[in-house]
Design a protein around this motif. Sequence first.
Motif, PDB file in Angstrom:
ATOM      1  N   MET A 176      -4.495 -39.662 -25.108  1.00 14.41           N
ATOM      2  CA  MET A 176      -3.349 -38.715 -25.232  1.00 14.41           C
ATOM      3  C   MET A 176      -3.229 -38.995 -26.768  1.00 14.41           C
ATOM      4  O   MET A 176      -3.729 -39.848 -27.648  1.00 14.41           O
ATOM      5  CB  MET A 176      -2.246 -39.842 -24.745  1.00 14.41           C
ATOM      6  N   LYS A 177      -2.451 -37.838 -27.254  1.00 13.90           N
ATOM      7  CA  LYS A 177      -2.421 -37.600 -28.664  1.00 13.90           C
ATOM      8  C   LYS A 177      -0.800 -37.534 -29.084  1.00 13.90           C
ATOM      9  O   LYS A 177       0.019 -37.586 -28.008  1.00 13.90           O
ATOM     10  CB  LYS A 177      -2.979 -36.716 -29.293  1.00 13.90           C
ATOM     11  N   ASP A 178      -0.486 -37.945 -30.127  1.00 14.20           N
ATOM     12  CA  ASP A 178       1.050 -38.348 -30.359  1.00 14.20           C
ATOM     13  C   ASP A 178       1.743 -36.974 -30.821  1.00 14.20           C
ATOM     14  O   ASP A 178       2.772 -37.191 -31.488  1.00 14.20           O
ATOM     15  CB  ASP A 178       1.152 -39.510 -31.626  1.00 14.20           C
ATOM     16  N   ASP A 179       1.377 -35.853 -30.583  1.00 12.63           N
ATOM     17  CA  ASP A 179       1.745 -34.600 -30.954  1.00 12.63           C
ATOM     18  C   ASP A 179       3.151 -34.232 -30.156  1.00 12.63           C
ATOM     19  O   ASP A 179       4.011 -33.682 -31.139  1.00 12.63           O
ATOM     20  CB  ASP A 179       1.107 -33.418 -30.854  1.00 12.63           C
ATOM     21  N   LYS A 180       3.413 -34.970 -29.139  1.00 11.71           N
ATOM     22  CA  LYS A 180       4.808 -34.624 -28.371  1.00 11.71           C
ATOM     23  C   LYS A 180       5.776 -35.417 -29.148  1.00 11.71           C
ATOM     24  O   LYS A 180       7.049 -35.112 -28.753  1.00 11.71           O
ATOM     25  CB  LYS A 180       4.615 -34.791 -26.896  1.00 11.71           C
ATOM     26  N   ASN A 181       5.616 -36.558 -29.468  1.00 10.02           N
ATOM     27  CA  ASN A 181       6.659 -37.739 -29.884  1.00 10.02           C
ATOM     28  C   ASN A 181       6.218 -38.476 -31.101  1.00 10.02           C
ATOM     29  O   ASN A 181       6.200 -39.536 -30.949  1.00 10.02           O
ATOM     30  CB  ASN A 181       7.394 -38.438 -28.562  1.00 10.02           C
ATOM     31  N   PRO A 182       6.113 -37.976 -32.013  1.00 15.34           N
ATOM     32  CA  PRO A 182       4.973 -38.677 -33.193  1.00 15.34           C
ATOM     33  C   PRO A 182       5.942 -39.672 -33.845  1.00 15.34           C
ATOM     34  O   PRO A 182       7.377 -39.374 -33.853  1.00 15.34           O
ATOM     35  CB  PRO A 182       4.639 -37.616 -34.302  1.00 15.34           C
TER      36      PRO A 182
END
Length: 271
Positions: A176-182
């Motif tokens: 997962m990367k944090d682009d949706k809820n940084p």
Amino acid sequence: MKKYIYILLSLLFFSCEKEINIDYHKADSRYVVEGSLSDSGTEVRVSKTQPMDDNSTGSDVDNATVVITGDDGTRATVPFSRNGYYRSKFRGVAGVTYTLDVDVDGNHFTSTSTMQRVIITKVRDEEYPKFRLVWKKMLTERYLFGDLRLQDISNESNYYFMHIYRNGIGYRWAVMKDDKNPNKELQQLFTFFRDGAKDSDVLQDGDELKIVIRAIDQRAYDYLYSMQQMSSTGTNPIDNFTGGCLGYFSAHSEITYYQDFYYSDVVEDDE
């Protein structure tokens, strides 16, 4: 080798006996390097792929030279342990980029990874990670999900690898990367099984779930994401090493969370 992981779908449950000829392409054996550098030590496994018609189990490599070098000037030779594993107490430092070099039988493989900061485990009075088991309805069926929540590391791009083990054996994993809820709470849902299923994949009361969460760099994320997409794209994962070997190297921080499974702890979807 044309495929890193060759997936063979066997024909099962035939009521008659029939000789089936399977047409597959033979490929040369290739080295596989799986390297892990964390804030607790270093572990590298070196092995070789085997042909599909080779029933031997000895693919471990015990004659490699394994070296870790940091851009801060640190350097360590990782000694052979056993069963293809090379282990050392050499620990990573956040922000340092490390290079893993493996020399074996005239071959040289190299990969780099930047050590990530320690994963956040508390925000104000809230403890992380948060993990719960939940029934969710999908069309006409109910499915059991594992709902994992993380607190994102603030003010930077972050990437995470999450692996759930069932009684010590790998069960589910995701990246997962944090682009949706940084900078805030991140959620990862793991699909476990359909309500009423009876196969061996179904959890049983008393099973131990071990959840390993790693903060990884983008190179490791890109490799793992491409591996996750293999079944739908029909392509190999991207290269993470130079020199032609398979596998990947990751410098990361890591936390581990344990929870025993009981059906009485599963909640109904409230979202």
